[in-house]
Scaffold this active site. Structure first.
Site, short mmCIF file in Angstrom:
data_model
loop_
_atom_site.label_atom_id
_atom_site.label_comp_id
_atom_site.label_asym_id
_atom_site.label_seq_id
_atom_site.Cartn_x
_atom_site.Cartn_y
_atom_site.Cartn_z
N GLN A 1 0.83 -1.20 0.00
CA GLN A 1 0.00 0.00 0.00
C GLN A 1 0.88 1.26 0.00
O GLN A 1 0.65 2.21 0.76
CB GLN A 1 -0.96 0.00 1.20
CG GLN A 1 -2.15 -0.91 1.02
CD GLN A 1 -3.10 -0.45 -0.09
OE1 GLN A 1 -3.15 0.73 -0.42
NE2 GLN A 1 -3.85 -1.38 -0.64
N SER A 2 1.88 1.30 -0.85
CA SER A 2 2.81 2.42 -0.89
C SER A 2 2.17 3.66 -1.52
O SER A 2 1.72 3.63 -2.67
CB SER A 2 4.04 2.03 -1.69
OG SER A 2 4.83 3.18 -1.96
N ASN A 3 2.14 4.75 -0.75
CA ASN A 3 1.67 6.03 -1.30
C ASN A 3 2.71 6.60 -2.25
O ASN A 3 2.38 7.30 -3.20
CB ASN A 3 1.42 7.02 -0.17
CG ASN A 3 0.44 6.50 0.85
OD1 ASN A 3 -0.72 6.25 0.51
ND2 ASN A 3 0.87 6.31 2.09
#
Ligand SMILES: *Cc1c(COP(=O)(O)O)cnc(C)c1O
Length: 335
Positions: free
Chosen positions: A75-77
């Site tokens: 879930q890397s922004n």
């Protein structure tokens, strides 16, 4: 502090707002809480990586890259904002996602940031937790370069002395806003991970001779390691900016008491913070970074860490789209 000489490509909406959190300040009985809205940087739901990418992508363009490669957690922004920046600048984006949590929840593996990675037409590939992600990226770059591409590899979180320029610039933006508003800020608090945000802010505040106390709330590493990492990058960033006096080690402070069981793993205090900010201020935090950062701030307030009349700014680093990857954590309001 002559930041204008560094190449920058415009990707976000700046300056971001600096707003009071009246309800939260009242609920907690002071200090005066403010929020710097870097969740509103505009690029594909916003976030702190946009400031870094304005400098990194400008460097990539200068080096005539047609491909950018980066890495992050599932879930890397950062990966999502890089994919968006690449789309805007007509570059191909390759993303390597490290499975740090082992979650098999379909919302975690496919919704939130991951959904947006695909929409921005990035090529996404997954690696197991603990993989040497830098080496994995370099291997991919070698392969694509051999096929005739020019790859630009962006480290995790965009945290190097080029990306950190974005947050040196943010220090300038914040302090000028405060001057315009007649606001004397005593503390600046935010979530710290790959360290570029805190390092850039520390370099910028140092260059401006600011008296603001900077506090990073850790989301992964233990205190000593986190502070060393931030200090190292802050020093390199200051050097890159040609700042003559060295940053003192004491200016780099991280509190890593709010990580819980690990990176991206929910904690009670994070859930409370996310719910509190949504209910009191209509502000959406995220489960991995700003939620734990705010949990730290709330706990420190309750412990009397700040004086009641002080002005404390929370830097909202974004990431709320990751909430959709954590449906089970927040789905119910049942007691
Ligand atoms: C990456 C990120 C951070 C941490 O910033 P670093 O520069 O990596 O320390 C904080 N909050 C959010 C929402 C992020 O995506």
């Amino acid at each position: 502090m002559d930041i204008a000489r560094f190449p920058r490509v415009r990707l976000g909406h700046f300056p971001t707002p600096l707003e009071p959190m009246t309800n939260l300040s009242k609920l907690l009985g002071g200090p005066n809480l403010w929020i710097k809205r870097d969740d509103c940087t505009g690029l594909s739901t916003g976030g702190n990586k946009t400031r870094k990418l304005e400098y990194l992508m400008a460097d990539a363009l200068q080096k005539k890259a047609d491909v950018v490669i980066t890495q992050g957690a599932t879930q890397s922004n950062h990966a999502r904002q890089t994919a968006a920046a690449a789309a805007k600048l007509n570059m191909k984006c390759y993303i390597l996602l490290e499975d740090r949590t082992g979650s098999t929840d379909v919302n975690y593996t496919s919704n939130g940031n991951v959904l947006l990675d695909y929409l921005h037409d990035a090529v996404v590939d997954v690696r197991p937790g603990g993989a040497n992600m830098q080496a994995e990226m370099e291997q991919l770059a070698e392969k694509l370069n051999a096929e005739g591409h020019t790859c630009y590899v962006i480290p995790g979180g965009g945290s190097n002395e080029i990306g950190a320029l974005g947050y040196a610039n943010a220090a300038l933006e914040l302090t000028s806003q405060a001057v315009d508003m007649g606001l004397s800020i005593q503390h600046l608090v935010h979530a710290t991970g790959s360290s570029g945000t805190q390092a850039g802010l520390a370099a910028g505040l140092h260059a401006l001779n600011s008296k603001i106390n900077l506090l990073g709330i850790g989301v992964r590493a233990p205190k000593q390691k986190q502070e060393d990492m931030v200090f190292d990058l802050a020093s390199r960033t200051a050097q890159h900016m040609d700042i003559k006096t060295p940053i003192s080690r004491e200016a780099i402070v991280a509190n890593c008491d709010y990580v819980g069981d690990g990176y991206g793993v929910p904690t009670e205090s994070m859930i409370e913070a996310v719910r509190m900010l949504a209910a009191e201020e209509a502000i959406l935090l995220d489960p991995v970074y700003s939620g734990k950062g705010m949990a730290g701030l709330i706990d420190l307030i309750r412990k009397g860490h700040f004086k009641k009349d002080e002005n404390v700014v929370f830097l909202h680093t974004g990431g709320s789209v990751a909430l959709f990857g954590y449906l089970d954590t927040f789905a119910s309001n049942a007691a």
